[in-house]
Design a protein around this motif. Structure first.
Motif, PDB file in Angstrom:
ATOM      1  N   ALA A   1       0.827  -1.211   0.000  1.00 58.96           N
ATOM      2  CA  ALA A   1       0.000   0.000   0.000  1.00 58.96           C
ATOM      3  C   ALA A   1       0.860   1.261   0.000  1.00 58.96           C
ATOM      4  CB  ALA A   1      -0.933  -0.009   1.211  1.00 58.96           C
ATOM      5  N   ARG A   2       1.926   1.246   0.784  1.00 60.96           N
ATOM      6  CA  ARG A   2       2.791   2.425   0.859  1.00 60.96           C
ATOM      7  C   ARG A   2       3.596   2.603  -0.416  1.00 60.96           C
ATOM      8  NH1 ARG A   2       7.557   2.472   5.116  1.00 60.96           N
ATOM      9  NH2 ARG A   2       8.895   2.173   3.291  1.00 60.96           N
ATOM     10  N   TRP A   3       4.128   1.511  -0.949  1.00 66.41           N
ATOM     11  CA  TRP A   3       4.993   1.606  -2.124  1.00 66.41           C
ATOM     12  C   TRP A   3       4.224   1.976  -3.383  1.00 66.41           C
ATOM     13  CZ3 TRP A   3       8.648  -3.244  -1.350  1.00 66.41           C
ATOM     14  CH2 TRP A   3       9.499  -2.981  -0.262  1.00 66.41           C
ATOM     15  N   ARG A   4       2.903   1.762  -3.385  1.00 62.35           N
ATOM     16  CA  ARG A   4       2.105   2.149  -4.550  1.00 62.35           C
ATOM     17  C   ARG A   4       2.134   3.659  -4.784  1.00 62.35           C
ATOM     18  NH1 ARG A   4      -1.874  -1.342  -6.676  1.00 62.35           N
ATOM     19  NH2 ARG A   4      -1.720  -3.454  -5.817  1.00 62.35           N
ATOM     20  N   ARG A   5       2.480   4.405  -3.739  1.00 65.19           N
ATOM     21  CA  ARG A   5       2.585   5.860  -3.881  1.00 65.19           C
ATOM     22  C   ARG A   5       3.957   6.282  -4.401  1.00 65.19           C
ATOM     23  NH1 ARG A   5      -0.134   5.364   1.194  1.00 65.19           N
ATOM     24  NH2 ARG A   5       1.797   5.784   2.348  1.00 65.19           N
ATOM     25  N   GLN A   6       4.891   5.328  -4.494  1.00 66.85           N
ATOM     26  CA  GLN A   6       6.256   5.648  -4.915  1.00 66.85           C
ATOM     27  C   GLN A   6       6.618   5.055  -6.273  1.00 66.85           C
ATOM     28  OE1 GLN A   6       7.328   4.464  -0.474  1.00 66.85           O
ATOM     29  NE2 GLN A   6       9.182   4.876  -1.630  1.00 66.85           N
ATOM     30  N   ILE A   7       5.792   4.149  -6.759  1.00 67.71           N
ATOM     31  CA  ILE A   7       6.057   3.483  -8.030  1.00 67.71           C
ATOM     32  C   ILE A   7       4.719   3.177  -8.685  1.00 67.71           C
ATOM     33  CG2 ILE A   7       6.138   1.197  -6.936  1.00 67.71           C
ATOM     34  CD1 ILE A   7       8.200   0.335  -8.997  1.00 67.71           C
ATOM     35  N   ASP A   8       4.701   3.147  -9.991  1.00 66.12           N
ATOM     36  CA  ASP A   8       3.472   2.841 -10.712  1.00 66.12           C
ATOM     37  C   ASP A   8       2.906   1.503 -10.225  1.00 66.12           C
ATOM     38  OD1 ASP A   8       1.577   3.113 -13.034  1.00 66.12           O
ATOM     39  OD2 ASP A   8       2.591   1.245 -13.596  1.00 66.12           O
ATOM     40  N   PRO A   9       1.638   1.459  -9.800  1.00 68.80           N
ATOM     41  CA  PRO A   9       1.059   0.219  -9.266  1.00 68.80           C
ATOM     42  C   PRO A   9       1.179  -0.974 -10.208  1.00 68.80           C
ATOM     43  CG  PRO A   9      -0.387   2.074  -8.796  1.00 68.80           C
ATOM     44  CD  PRO A   9       0.691   2.587  -9.703  1.00 68.80           C
ATOM     45  N   GLN A  10       1.036  -0.735 -11.499  1.00 62.89           N
ATOM     46  CA  GLN A  10       1.162  -1.836 -12.455  1.00 62.89           C
ATOM     47  C   GLN A  10       2.587  -2.389 -12.464  1.00 62.89           C
ATOM     48  OE1 GLN A  10      -0.311  -0.886 -16.354  1.00 62.89           O
ATOM     49  NE2 GLN A  10       0.368  -2.812 -17.263  1.00 62.89           N
ATOM     50  N   THR A  11       3.566  -1.492 -12.371  1.00 59.37           N
ATOM     51  CA  THR A  11       4.963  -1.929 -12.306  1.00 59.37           C
ATOM     52  C   THR A  11       5.214  -2.712 -11.028  1.00 59.37           C
ATOM     53  OG1 THR A  11       5.676   0.009 -13.578  1.00 59.37           O
ATOM     54  CG2 THR A  11       7.361  -1.156 -12.317  1.00 59.37           C
ATOM     55  N   LEU A  12       4.631  -2.254  -9.931  1.00 61.84           N
ATOM     56  CA  LEU A  12       4.800  -2.952  -8.654  1.00 61.84           C
ATOM     57  C   LEU A  12       4.225  -4.364  -8.726  1.00 61.84           C
ATOM     58  CD1 LEU A  12       5.771  -2.745  -5.726  1.00 61.84           C
ATOM     59  CD2 LEU A  12       3.517  -1.833  -5.120  1.00 61.84           C
ATOM     60  N   ARG A  13       3.071  -4.502  -9.361  1.00 63.66           N
ATOM     61  CA  ARG A  13       2.484  -5.843  -9.518  1.00 63.66           C
ATOM     62  C   ARG A  13       3.389  -6.732 -10.363  1.00 63.66           C
ATOM     63  NH1 ARG A  13      -2.356  -2.816  -9.983  1.00 63.66           N
ATOM     64  NH2 ARG A  13      -2.239  -2.863 -12.262  1.00 63.66           N
ATOM     65  N   SER A  14       4.004  -6.142 -11.383  1.00 65.36           N
ATOM     66  CA  SER A  14       4.908  -6.907 -12.242  1.00 65.36           C
ATOM     67  C   SER A  14       6.126  -7.399 -11.456  1.00 65.36           C
ATOM     68  CB  SER A  14       5.363  -6.037 -13.421  1.00 65.36           C
ATOM     69  OG  SER A  14       6.338  -6.693 -14.195  1.00 65.36           O
ATOM     70  N   LEU A  15       6.653  -6.552 -10.586  1.00 63.45           N
ATOM     71  CA  LEU A  15       7.801  -6.948  -9.770  1.00 63.45           C
ATOM     72  C   LEU A  15       7.422  -8.073  -8.809  1.00 63.45           C
ATOM     73  CD1 LEU A  15       9.396  -3.467  -8.912  1.00 63.45           C
ATOM     74  CD2 LEU A  15       9.957  -5.015 -10.790  1.00 63.45           C
ATOM     75  N   ARG A  16       6.229  -7.996  -8.243  1.00 61.06           N
ATOM     76  CA  ARG A  16       5.783  -9.046  -7.325  1.00 61.06           C
ATOM     77  C   ARG A  16       5.577 -10.369  -8.058  1.00 61.06           C
ATOM     78  NH1 ARG A  16       1.227  -7.306  -3.093  1.00 61.06           N
ATOM     79  NH2 ARG A  16       1.734  -9.449  -2.486  1.00 61.06           N
ATOM     80  N   ARG A  17       5.109 -10.302  -9.296  1.00 58.36           N
ATOM     81  CA  ARG A  17       4.950 -11.536 -10.078  1.00 58.36           C
ATOM     82  C   ARG A  17       6.306 -12.183 -10.348  1.00 58.36           C
ATOM     83  NH1 ARG A  17       0.804  -8.642 -12.859  1.00 58.36           N
ATOM     84  NH2 ARG A  17       2.286  -8.031 -14.498  1.00 58.36           N
ATOM     85  N   LYS A  18       7.318 -11.353 -10.594  1.00 61.12           N
ATOM     86  CA  LYS A  18       8.663 -11.894 -10.801  1.00 61.12           C
ATOM     87  C   LYS A  18       9.150 -12.631  -9.556  1.00 61.12           C
ATOM     88  CE  LYS A  18      10.522  -8.604 -14.205  1.00 61.12           C
ATOM     89  NZ  LYS A  18      11.606  -7.617 -14.464  1.00 61.12           N
ATOM     90  N   LEU A  19       8.899 -12.046  -8.397  1.00 54.95           N
ATOM     91  CA  LEU A  19       9.310 -12.691  -7.149  1.00 54.95           C
ATOM     92  C   LEU A  19       8.572 -14.016  -6.946  1.00 54.95           C
ATOM     93  CD1 LEU A  19       9.662  -9.766  -4.583  1.00 54.95           C
ATOM     94  CD2 LEU A  19      11.426 -11.421  -5.221  1.00 54.95           C
ATOM     95  N   ASP A  20       7.282 -14.016  -7.251  1.00 49.80           N
ATOM     96  CA  ASP A  20       6.507 -15.259  -7.137  1.00 49.80           C
ATOM     97  C   ASP A  20       7.085 -16.332  -8.060  1.00 49.80           C
ATOM     98  OD1 ASP A  20       4.850 -14.040  -5.319  1.00 49.80           O
ATOM     99  OD2 ASP A  20       3.290 -13.542  -6.789  1.00 49.80           O
ATOM    100  N   GLU A  21       7.444 -15.912  -9.269  1.00 53.63           N
ATOM    101  CA  GLU A  21       8.029 -16.842 -10.238  1.00 53.63           C
ATOM    102  C   GLU A  21       9.337 -17.423  -9.700  1.00 53.63           C
ATOM    103  OE1 GLU A  21      10.699 -16.446 -14.254  1.00 53.63           O
ATOM    104  OE2 GLU A  21       9.108 -14.958 -13.956  1.00 53.63           O
ATOM    105  N   ALA A  22      10.190 -16.557  -9.141  1.00 56.57           N
ATOM    106  CA  ALA A  22      11.469 -17.026  -8.604  1.00 56.57           C
ATOM    107  C   ALA A  22      11.257 -17.991  -7.444  1.00 56.57           C
ATOM    108  CB  ALA A  22      12.313 -15.835  -8.154  1.00 56.57           C
ATOM    109  N   GLY A  23      10.291 -17.675  -6.573  1.00 49.54           N
ATOM    110  CA  GLY A  23      10.017 -18.551  -5.437  1.00 49.54           C
ATOM    111  C   GLY A  23       9.558 -19.933  -5.866  1.00 49.54           C
ATOM    112  N   ILE A  24       8.701 -19.984  -6.877  1.00 48.88           N
ATOM    113  CA  ILE A  24       8.204 -21.270  -7.384  1.00 48.88           C
ATOM    114  C   ILE A  24       9.349 -22.080  -7.984  1.00 48.88           C
ATOM    115  CG2 ILE A  24       6.747 -22.329  -9.146  1.00 48.88           C
ATOM    116  CD1 ILE A  24       4.791 -19.961  -8.721  1.00 48.88           C
TER     117      ILE A  24
END
Length: 356
Positions: free
Chosen positions: A56-79
């Protein structure tokens, strides 16, 4: 003039040994693939938690769509890391993702507003353009060349440890291929003691057995920050291979610089790669007869002209950092020079605030 001092992060950072090796091993070496997964998995899990907790806080510092993309990358790496069928290529991909996300998380945690994949006038891309308090910094994230050096799980024979009682500020690398015993060992240690008392950086001595086969080698690799000899395991062939690879990585990052901006290169790899990175960036350790020696020393030491930052080469590059891909590690920031422009000074201070 180069400022070869590096600033360590104030956050918890594990003790980093020289790239030539660790002094001792507390456990047997795991296979390379298992070892990397054991280190990367906790790091990726921690990054995923932080991206989730501060979403919620970081959405004010980076484009929300970009933030979702970064989180998907992390999910991919974890899997990928959780899979027993994780391939070397997938492991490399996980390393790259972890490196990029470590930098993104640090920028966001420090209150920077960031853009991802910003195009330069030449068609290249900057990984992150960060803004904070009027300062702008372009950050280029590179994974260290694979495979990077690891702290060597090599035990140095206790008999050779006697050299560490010599009060001389030198780091000496030891390579033992055969265990000498009895009179042969005593003769070798006597010669080693004489060598350690007078050798200069770059000097080496080889010890042979009764059949004239190489049994051990000592090589002076650098001045030490301590007062006595520091003995480390010699991984020189691997080290020497990695220095040009790091320089290639630095050149690739330099080719992506944003013109008329301050650019920071962040290279992420294993803890064992730090010394090779520093040599690639600053140059080889050499004797400097044009400088005044430290108090109590007869010879001054410095860096040679073979570094990425040597002389006036690539003077647009003033900031570089090495960051170990491990949980709770911190970046090591190198500052080349202080800029005179106000914008440069602000960007350098921003780099210090965020990465030191």
């Amino acid at each position: 003039m180069l400022d070869t001092r590096a600033t360590r992060a104030t956050r918890a950072t594990p003790r980093l040994h020289l790239a030539y090796g660790a002094k001792k091993a507390d456990k047997p070496l795991m296979s390379r693939r298992q070892d990397d997964r054991a280190i990367l998995s906790p790091l990726v899990a921690d990054l995923s938690r932080r991206f989730s907790d501060f979403d919620a806080r970081w959405r004010r510092q980076i484009d929300p769509q970009t933030l979702r993309s970064l989180r998907r990358k992390l999910d991919e790496a974890g899997i990928r890391l959780a899979s027993s069928a994780c391939t070397p290529a997938e492991l490399d991909r996980a390393r790259s993702i972890a490196a990029e996300m470590m930098v993104a998380a640090r920028l966001l945690e420090e209150g920077c507003e960031i853009e991802h994949e910003v195009q330069t006038p030449t068609g290249k891309h900057v990984d992150f353009r960060a803004r904070k308090d009027g300062a702008v910094l372009c950050v280029h994230v590179k994974r260290a060349p694979h495979s990077t050096l690891h702290d060597a799980p090599i035990v140095i024979p206790n008999a050779w440890r006697a050299l560490e009682s010599i009060e001389r500020a030198m780091v000496i690398a030891l390579s033992v291929t055969k265990n000498l015993r009895g009179r042969a060992l005593q003769t070798a240690l006597t010669e080693a003691n004489e060598f350690a008392l007078q050798a200069s950086v770059g000097d080496e001595i080889t010890f042979r057995d009764a059949e004239s086969r190489t049994a051990a080698r000592l090589r002076v690799i650098a001045p030490s920050t301590g007062r006595a000899i520091e003995l480390v395991a010699d991984l020189s062939s691997s080290f020497d291979d990695h220095v040009p690879r790091f320089q290639s990585t630095l050149r690739k990052a330099f080719a992506q610089f944003m013109p008329r901006s301050e650019n920071l290169i962040v290279v992420c790899g294993s803890t064992g790669g730090i010394e090779a990175f520093a040599t690639a960036l600053l140059g080889s350790q050499i004797e400097r007869w044009d400088k005044r020696p430290r108090m109590g020393e007869l010879v001054a030491y410095g860096r040679g002209g073979d570094g990425f930052w040597a002389g006036s080469m690539r003077n647009q590059s003033r900031l570089a950092s090495y960051w170990a891909l491990a949980l709770d590690s911190g970046p090591l920031l190198f500052l080349r020079e202080r800029g005179t422009r106000t914008s440069t000074a602000r960007a350098v201070q921003m780099a210090r605030d965020v990465f030191a």
